[in-house]
Design an enzyme around this catalytic site. Sequence first.
Site, PDB file in Angstrom:
ATOM      1  N   HIS A  53       0.846  -1.179   0.000  1.00 22.73           N
ATOM      2  CA  HIS A  53       0.000   0.000   0.000  1.00 22.73           C
ATOM      3  C   HIS A  53       0.888   1.238   0.000  1.00 22.73           C
ATOM      4  O   HIS A  53       2.089   1.163   0.288  1.00 22.73           O
ATOM      5  CB  HIS A  53      -0.914  -0.001   1.218  1.00 22.73           C
ATOM      6  N   GLU A  55       1.196   3.844   1.981  1.00 21.73           N
ATOM      7  CA  GLU A  55       1.855   4.183   3.243  1.00 21.73           C
ATOM      8  C   GLU A  55       3.071   3.299   3.470  1.00 21.73           C
ATOM      9  O   GLU A  55       4.156   3.762   3.830  1.00 21.73           O
ATOM     10  CB  GLU A  55       0.884   4.022   4.425  1.00 21.73           C
ATOM     11  N   CYS A  79      -5.246   1.296   6.268  1.00 21.78           N
ATOM     12  CA  CYS A  79      -5.902   0.035   6.626  1.00 21.78           C
ATOM     13  C   CYS A  79      -5.417  -0.442   7.991  1.00 21.78           C
ATOM     14  O   CYS A  79      -4.285  -0.174   8.400  1.00 21.78           O
ATOM     15  CB  CYS A  79      -5.647  -1.026   5.557  1.00 21.78           C
ATOM     16  N   CYS A  88      -1.362  -1.106   7.577  1.00 25.03           N
ATOM     17  CA  CYS A  88      -0.503   0.080   7.476  1.00 25.03           C
ATOM     18  C   CYS A  88      -0.443   0.831   8.799  1.00 25.03           C
ATOM     19  O   CYS A  88       0.567   1.475   9.108  1.00 25.03           O
ATOM     20  CB  CYS A  88      -1.028   1.006   6.375  1.00 25.03           C
ATOM     21  N   ALA A 155     -19.191   8.732 -29.704  1.00 23.69           N
ATOM     22  CA  ALA A 155     -18.575   9.645 -30.664  1.00 23.69           C
ATOM     23  C   ALA A 155     -19.673  10.152 -31.587  1.00 23.69           C
ATOM     24  O   ALA A 155     -20.334   9.361 -32.263  1.00 23.69           O
ATOM     25  CB  ALA A 155     -17.494   8.924 -31.466  1.00 23.69           C
ATOM     26  N   SER A 169     -21.030   4.853 -40.331  1.00 30.51           N
ATOM     27  CA  SER A 169     -20.500   5.582 -39.166  1.00 30.51           C
ATOM     28  C   SER A 169     -18.982   5.744 -39.189  1.00 30.51           C
ATOM     29  O   SER A 169     -18.418   6.316 -38.252  1.00 30.51           O
ATOM     30  CB  SER A 169     -20.898   4.847 -37.883  1.00 30.51           C
ATOM     31  N   ASP A 201     -20.906  -3.235 -37.254  1.00 27.25           N
ATOM     32  CA  ASP A 201     -19.563  -2.697 -37.463  1.00 27.25           C
ATOM     33  C   ASP A 201     -18.453  -3.738 -37.483  1.00 27.25           C
ATOM     34  O   ASP A 201     -17.338  -3.440 -37.905  1.00 27.25           O
ATOM     35  CB  ASP A 201     -19.234  -1.678 -36.365  1.00 27.25           C
ATOM     36  N   LEU A 271     -28.969   0.723 -26.711  1.00 30.45           N
ATOM     37  CA  LEU A 271     -28.418   0.191 -25.466  1.00 30.45           C
ATOM     38  C   LEU A 271     -27.958   1.327 -24.552  1.00 30.45           C
ATOM     39  O   LEU A 271     -28.205   1.295 -23.343  1.00 30.45           O
ATOM     40  CB  LEU A 271     -27.254  -0.757 -25.763  1.00 30.45           C
ATOM     41  N   SER A 274     -30.955   2.693 -22.891  1.00 30.52           N
ATOM     42  CA  SER A 274     -31.482   1.795 -21.857  1.00 30.52           C
ATOM     43  C   SER A 274     -30.659   1.895 -20.582  1.00 30.52           C
ATOM     44  O   SER A 274     -31.204   1.943 -19.472  1.00 30.52           O
ATOM     45  CB  SER A 274     -31.483   0.351 -22.367  1.00 30.52           C
TER      46      SER A 274
END
Length: 334
Positions: A53, A55, A79, A88, A155, A169, A201, A271, A274
């Site tokens: 970690h 530290e 932690c 730590c 995009a 596209s 695509d 999608l 949604s």
Amino acid sequence: MKNADEKYMRECFRLALKGKGKTFPNPMVGCVILNKEGKLVSKGYHKKCGENHAERDALLKLKNNEAEGGTLYVNLEPCSHYGKTPPCTDLIIEKKIKRVVIGMKDVNPKVDGISQLKKSGIAVDSVLREEAEFLNRIFIKNITKKLPYVVLKTATTIDGKISTKTGDSKWITSQKAREEVYKMRKEYDCIMTSSNTVIADNPKMEHKFKCILDKDERIPKESLILKDGNIYIATKNNTPLKNGRLNLKSVLKELYKMGICSVFLECGGTLAGSFLKENLIDEVFQFIAPEILNDNSGSSCFNGDSVLKIKDAKKLKIYEFGKIGEDILIKYVL
């Protein structure tokens, strides 16, 4: 004192970002240590999951007791439990640090570092909490919601179109923008797309882990996206349905069980719409090309809802804005 604390905490943020995309499921953490005279004596950061970690990384670089009576800055509460590395807090106490300044409290219920430090007579202060939480927003969602963090990349033309009415596209954005997307993908655990995008695509989308939403198993076996990486295909045979479609939240829950902490979503308007309607998107990365289709028959980047009043539109907050090649990139959080 406040100005100095903010200065060194922002250095912790800078160090933490060196581990971006490598620390999951752990957070990004940086650490700065000053001696009792206020001189900077060590820095560290969490490089990747399983390694020290921040530290510990910084503390183990110290020679003798040069930080005794000093101050340790870290953007996340240290932690106090054994995981892949020792606590730590134990090392902070051993090195006789006098004061610890944190950015935010850890949302992991296993962590109780602040109490451990205070019991040992170490002063604990906090600074720049909101910035610290924003830095580790993926980690926070993972722990509190048990779901992966979802970023949608889109995009579009200036008028919000992602293709013509014939489905053409390629390419709306510049080569530099597309190269930026390749870099972005590497920072997330999983790329997600739909069968509609694969069929239309035939993208390759190189990545170590890809999820395809294909309710009726329509994608051809020779699709380029299937050529590399681990592939998870969500179908009606392995995923619950909702209103005749795949239950998107169930897909995300399943991915989280697999250890997926973050999802980079690249798909069409249906999608994307949604996901937006069901409040499953956390951020949007929108590339905008300097061109106008000027045809409402073209496909929009979001198309999943029926809204009658502007006040009911989804509200987003811009946090980054820049130019990539010929295009504009705007990053939003919801």
